[in-house]
Design a protein around this motif. Structure first.
Motif, PDB file in Angstrom:
ATOM      1  N   ARG A 174      -0.698   0.662 -19.342  1.00  0.00           N
ATOM      2  CA  ARG A 174      -1.680   0.315 -18.322  1.00  0.00           C
ATOM      3  C   ARG A 174      -0.968   0.291 -16.976  1.00  0.00           C
ATOM      4  O   ARG A 174       0.215  -0.030 -16.900  1.00  0.00           O
ATOM      5  CB  ARG A 174      -2.308  -1.056 -18.601  1.00  0.00           C
ATOM      6  CG  ARG A 174      -3.215  -1.064 -19.812  1.00  0.00           C
ATOM      7  CD  ARG A 174      -3.970  -2.379 -19.897  1.00  0.00           C
ATOM      8  NE  ARG A 174      -3.097  -3.494 -20.225  1.00  0.00           N
ATOM      9  CZ  ARG A 174      -3.277  -4.741 -19.789  1.00  0.00           C
ATOM     10  NH1 ARG A 174      -4.274  -5.026 -18.956  1.00  0.00           N
ATOM     11  NH2 ARG A 174      -2.466  -5.709 -20.166  1.00  0.00           N
ATOM     12  N   SER A 175      -1.674   0.647 -15.921  1.00  0.00           N
ATOM     13  CA  SER A 175      -1.041   0.695 -14.597  1.00  0.00           C
ATOM     14  C   SER A 175      -1.908  -0.017 -13.566  1.00  0.00           C
ATOM     15  O   SER A 175      -3.121  -0.151 -13.725  1.00  0.00           O
ATOM     16  CB  SER A 175      -0.781   2.140 -14.170  1.00  0.00           C
ATOM     17  OG  SER A 175      -1.965   2.901 -14.182  1.00  0.00           O
ATOM     18  N   TYR A 176      -1.225  -0.459 -12.510  1.00  0.00           N
ATOM     19  CA  TYR A 176      -1.916  -1.145 -11.419  1.00  0.00           C
ATOM     20  C   TYR A 176      -1.257  -0.719 -10.107  1.00  0.00           C
ATOM     21  O   TYR A 176      -0.023  -0.653 -10.015  1.00  0.00           O
ATOM     22  CB  TYR A 176      -1.821  -2.660 -11.593  1.00  0.00           C
ATOM     23  CG  TYR A 176      -2.478  -3.443 -10.465  1.00  0.00           C
ATOM     24  CD1 TYR A 176      -3.837  -3.720 -10.477  1.00  0.00           C
ATOM     25  CD2 TYR A 176      -1.720  -3.893  -9.378  1.00  0.00           C
ATOM     26  CE1 TYR A 176      -4.436  -4.432  -9.450  1.00  0.00           C
ATOM     27  CE2 TYR A 176      -2.310  -4.606  -8.346  1.00  0.00           C
ATOM     28  CZ  TYR A 176      -3.671  -4.868  -8.379  1.00  0.00           C
ATOM     29  OH  TYR A 176      -4.252  -5.567  -7.359  1.00  0.00           O
ATOM     30  N   TYR A 177      -2.084  -0.443  -9.099  1.00  0.00           N
ATOM     31  CA  TYR A 177      -1.578  -0.006  -7.799  1.00  0.00           C
ATOM     32  C   TYR A 177      -1.859  -1.098  -6.774  1.00  0.00           C
ATOM     33  O   TYR A 177      -2.999  -1.325  -6.376  1.00  0.00           O
ATOM     34  CB  TYR A 177      -2.240   1.310  -7.390  1.00  0.00           C
ATOM     35  CG  TYR A 177      -1.951   2.442  -8.360  1.00  0.00           C
ATOM     36  CD1 TYR A 177      -0.885   3.293  -8.149  1.00  0.00           C
ATOM     37  CD2 TYR A 177      -2.737   2.616  -9.503  1.00  0.00           C
ATOM     38  CE1 TYR A 177      -0.594   4.319  -9.053  1.00  0.00           C
ATOM     39  CE2 TYR A 177      -2.459   3.632 -10.417  1.00  0.00           C
ATOM     40  CZ  TYR A 177      -1.387   4.473 -10.177  1.00  0.00           C
ATOM     41  OH  TYR A 177      -1.111   5.469 -11.078  1.00  0.00           O
ATOM     42  N   SER A 178      -0.809  -1.801  -6.367  1.00  0.00           N
ATOM     43  CA  SER A 178      -0.974  -2.901  -5.426  1.00  0.00           C
ATOM     44  C   SER A 178      -1.276  -2.366  -4.026  1.00  0.00           C
ATOM     45  O   SER A 178      -0.580  -1.465  -3.541  1.00  0.00           O
ATOM     46  CB  SER A 178       0.290  -3.764  -5.387  1.00  0.00           C
ATOM     47  OG  SER A 178       0.195  -4.753  -4.380  1.00  0.00           O
ATOM     48  N   PRO A 179      -2.290  -2.900  -3.346  1.00  0.00           N
ATOM     49  CA  PRO A 179      -2.610  -2.441  -1.990  1.00  0.00           C
ATOM     50  C   PRO A 179      -1.633  -2.992  -0.953  1.00  0.00           C
ATOM     51  O   PRO A 179      -1.656  -2.584   0.205  1.00  0.00           O
ATOM     52  CB  PRO A 179      -4.015  -3.004  -1.762  1.00  0.00           C
ATOM     53  CG  PRO A 179      -4.057  -4.234  -2.617  1.00  0.00           C
ATOM     54  CD  PRO A 179      -3.238  -3.904  -3.831  1.00  0.00           C
ATOM     55  N   LYS A 180      -0.759  -3.909  -1.399  1.00  0.00           N
ATOM     56  CA  LYS A 180       0.183  -4.547  -0.484  1.00  0.00           C
ATOM     57  C   LYS A 180       1.560  -4.621  -1.133  1.00  0.00           C
ATOM     58  O   LYS A 180       1.669  -4.861  -2.335  1.00  0.00           O
ATOM     59  CB  LYS A 180      -0.316  -5.960  -0.131  1.00  0.00           C
ATOM     60  CG  LYS A 180       0.562  -6.721   0.831  1.00  0.00           C
ATOM     61  CD  LYS A 180      -0.037  -8.109   1.100  1.00  0.00           C
ATOM     62  CE  LYS A 180       0.845  -8.922   2.050  1.00  0.00           C
ATOM     63  NZ  LYS A 180       0.282 -10.276   2.283  1.00  0.00           N
ATOM     64  N   ASN A 181       2.602  -4.407  -0.351  1.00  0.00           N
ATOM     65  CA  ASN A 181       3.969  -4.488  -0.877  1.00  0.00           C
ATOM     66  C   ASN A 181       4.356  -5.956  -1.044  1.00  0.00           C
ATOM     67  O   ASN A 181       4.447  -6.708  -0.082  1.00  0.00           O
ATOM     68  CB  ASN A 181       4.953  -3.789   0.061  1.00  0.00           C
ATOM     69  CG  ASN A 181       6.383  -3.858  -0.445  1.00  0.00           C
ATOM     70  OD1 ASN A 181       7.222  -4.525   0.139  1.00  0.00           O
ATOM     71  ND2 ASN A 181       6.657  -3.178  -1.532  1.00  0.00           N
ATOM     72  N   LEU A 182       4.572  -6.367  -2.289  1.00  0.00           N
ATOM     73  CA  LEU A 182       4.864  -7.767  -2.609  1.00  0.00           C
ATOM     74  C   LEU A 182       6.299  -7.973  -3.076  1.00  0.00           C
ATOM     75  O   LEU A 182       6.671  -9.075  -3.457  1.00  0.00           O
ATOM     76  CB  LEU A 182       3.902  -8.255  -3.699  1.00  0.00           C
ATOM     77  CG  LEU A 182       2.415  -8.190  -3.361  1.00  0.00           C
ATOM     78  CD1 LEU A 182       1.583  -8.525  -4.594  1.00  0.00           C
ATOM     79  CD2 LEU A 182       2.085  -9.159  -2.229  1.00  0.00           C
ATOM     80  N   HIS A 183       7.081  -6.892  -3.074  1.00  0.00           N
ATOM     81  CA  HIS A 183       8.444  -6.908  -3.620  1.00  0.00           C
ATOM     82  C   HIS A 183       8.379  -7.108  -5.134  1.00  0.00           C
ATOM     83  O   HIS A 183       7.319  -7.304  -5.717  1.00  0.00           O
ATOM     84  CB  HIS A 183       9.311  -7.964  -2.939  1.00  0.00           C
ATOM     85  CG  HIS A 183       9.679  -7.605  -1.519  1.00  0.00           C
ATOM     86  ND1 HIS A 183      10.904  -7.089  -1.181  1.00  0.00           N
ATOM     87  CD2 HIS A 183       8.970  -7.673  -0.373  1.00  0.00           C
ATOM     88  CE1 HIS A 183      10.948  -6.883   0.128  1.00  0.00           C
ATOM     89  NE2 HIS A 183       9.774  -7.212   0.634  1.00  0.00           N
ATOM     90  N   GLN A 184       9.555  -7.073  -5.758  1.00  0.00           N
ATOM     91  CA  GLN A 184       9.588  -7.131  -7.220  1.00  0.00           C
ATOM     92  C   GLN A 184       8.919  -8.381  -7.769  1.00  0.00           C
ATOM     93  O   GLN A 184       8.250  -8.347  -8.796  1.00  0.00           O
ATOM     94  CB  GLN A 184      11.035  -7.066  -7.721  1.00  0.00           C
ATOM     95  CG  GLN A 184      11.565  -5.645  -7.865  1.00  0.00           C
ATOM     96  CD  GLN A 184      12.823  -5.618  -8.718  1.00  0.00           C
ATOM     97  OE1 GLN A 184      13.654  -6.509  -8.644  1.00  0.00           O
ATOM     98  NE2 GLN A 184      12.962  -4.581  -9.515  1.00  0.00           N
TER      99      GLN A 184
END
Length: 349
Positions: free
Chosen positions: A62-72
């Motif tokens: 499963r994959s998810y594309y974060s709209p914001k860079n949250l770091h690791q």
């Protein structure tokens, strides 16, 4: 039933490295796993590779594309919330794992029906196509249900990375243990929280995780101002956690954890990755640490587990960062001259 959820945070990873990473997880001998790929708002076209992998292994990924860079840390937190497995694991997107890693860890986790909160293994460093086994588990004898002395041992001796560990999902979620977001070195705080709250622990004294140091885009190998500043930020957070009233029984152990992971580890990282460019950051690191722990040299773990040479080097750094950098430069020059006549490492691939 999903036994293990494996979370892979991704940010601008080289597609070939990501494919190698995911392939090593897909080919696990433990079949009841799910793989969660979290794209942390990458600025490259790595999203195409993630989509292709998700389609190819649609029953496992499963994959998810974060709209914001949250770091690791933020990416891993998303994965924790998405996870459905009995246990949770983390893999960095430029590393890879042994085919039987999660089968061995899971079997150890449920040994005798106890369901350990954490299971930990060793790792193998990959550098310039050489495999360098790391044997850090040999000194840990604690296993099973822990009393105070066993927990002290885990805090003082356990590895500070999350990628060599298997975490019981309900333990993480019920205790509300999540990563700090938006900063580097988030795993240091996560692991300290885990180690001070866990009740049961197991180890596998074998290198099952391949930590690749040749990847130029990796967080831990990238030198920038924020990564330097975040070392001080995370040290402050570690100090706050270790200073809580509930941590009284583990005062010396948490102090030593901060000494080796945040202070000594920070110094070595800055010397290796920044050199003289990191001079002012080293001064800031020293000032902050000595303000928090002015008597750290009396710590019994520091005295016993740090060699006389390391304690001497640390004393030099505390007295003079400039002198320490000169000393390390001389040592580096000496080692380089020896390497010219050194027999090649036999662990190659």
């Amino acid at each position: 039933m999903i036994k293990v959820s494996i979370i892979v945070p991704i940010y601008n990873t080289d597609p070939n490295l990501l494919i190698r990473c995911v392939t090593s997880i897909v080919n696990q001998t433990l079949e009841e796993i799910e793989i969660i790929l979290i794209d942390d708002c990458s600025t490259t076209d790595i999203g195409k590779t993630i989509t292709d992998l998700t389609k190819r292994y649609r029953n496992r990924i499963r994959s998810y594309y974060s709209p914001k860079n949250l770091h690791q840390g933020g990416a891993r937190n998303i994965g924790i919330h998405m996870s459905q497995g009995e246990y949770i694991a983390f893999v960095d997107s430029d590393d890879f794992v042994e085919p039987n890693m999660y089968e061995l860890l899971y079997k150890k986790a449920i040994f005798n029906g106890e369901k350990a909160d954490v299971v930990e293994c060793d790792f193998i460093t990959v550098k310039q196509s050489q495999l360098l086994p790391i044997d850090r588990m040999k000194d840990i004898s604690a296993n099973g249900t822990l009393d105070i002395s066993g927990k002290k041992e885990v805090i003082a001796k356990s590895n500070s990375t999350v990628c060599t560990k298997l975490f019981r999902s309900s333990f993480i979620k019920d205790n509300d243990i999540y990563f700090p977001e938006g900063i580097y070195y988030e795993d240091h705080l996560f692991v300290l929280k885990v180690n001070t709250l866990l009740a049961s622990y197991q180890t596998i004294r074998k290198g099952l995780y391949y930590y690749c140091q040749d990847s130029s885009g990796s967080t831990t190998r990238t030198t920038n101002l924020k990564s330097c500043e975040d070392r001080n930020t995370i040290m402050d957070e570690l100090h706050k956690w270790s200073s809580m009233e509930t941590m009284t029984d583990y005062k010396e152990e948490t102090e030593f954890y901060i000494i080796r992971c945040s202070y000594r580890g920070g110094i070595e990282w800055l010397v290796q990755n920044a050199g003289w460019r990191g001079y002012w950051e080293m001064l800031k690191l020293r000032r902050l640490f000595l303000k928090m722990y002015p008597n750290y040299r009396k710590n019994q773990y520091y005295i016993v587990r740090f060699s006389h040479e390391k304690r001497w080097e640390q004393g030099l750094f505390d007295c003079s960062v400039f002198g320490y950098l000169i000393y390390k430069r001389i040592i580096q020059h000496f080692i380089q001259s020896l390497d010219k006549h050194k027999t090649p490492n036999l662990y190659t691939f």
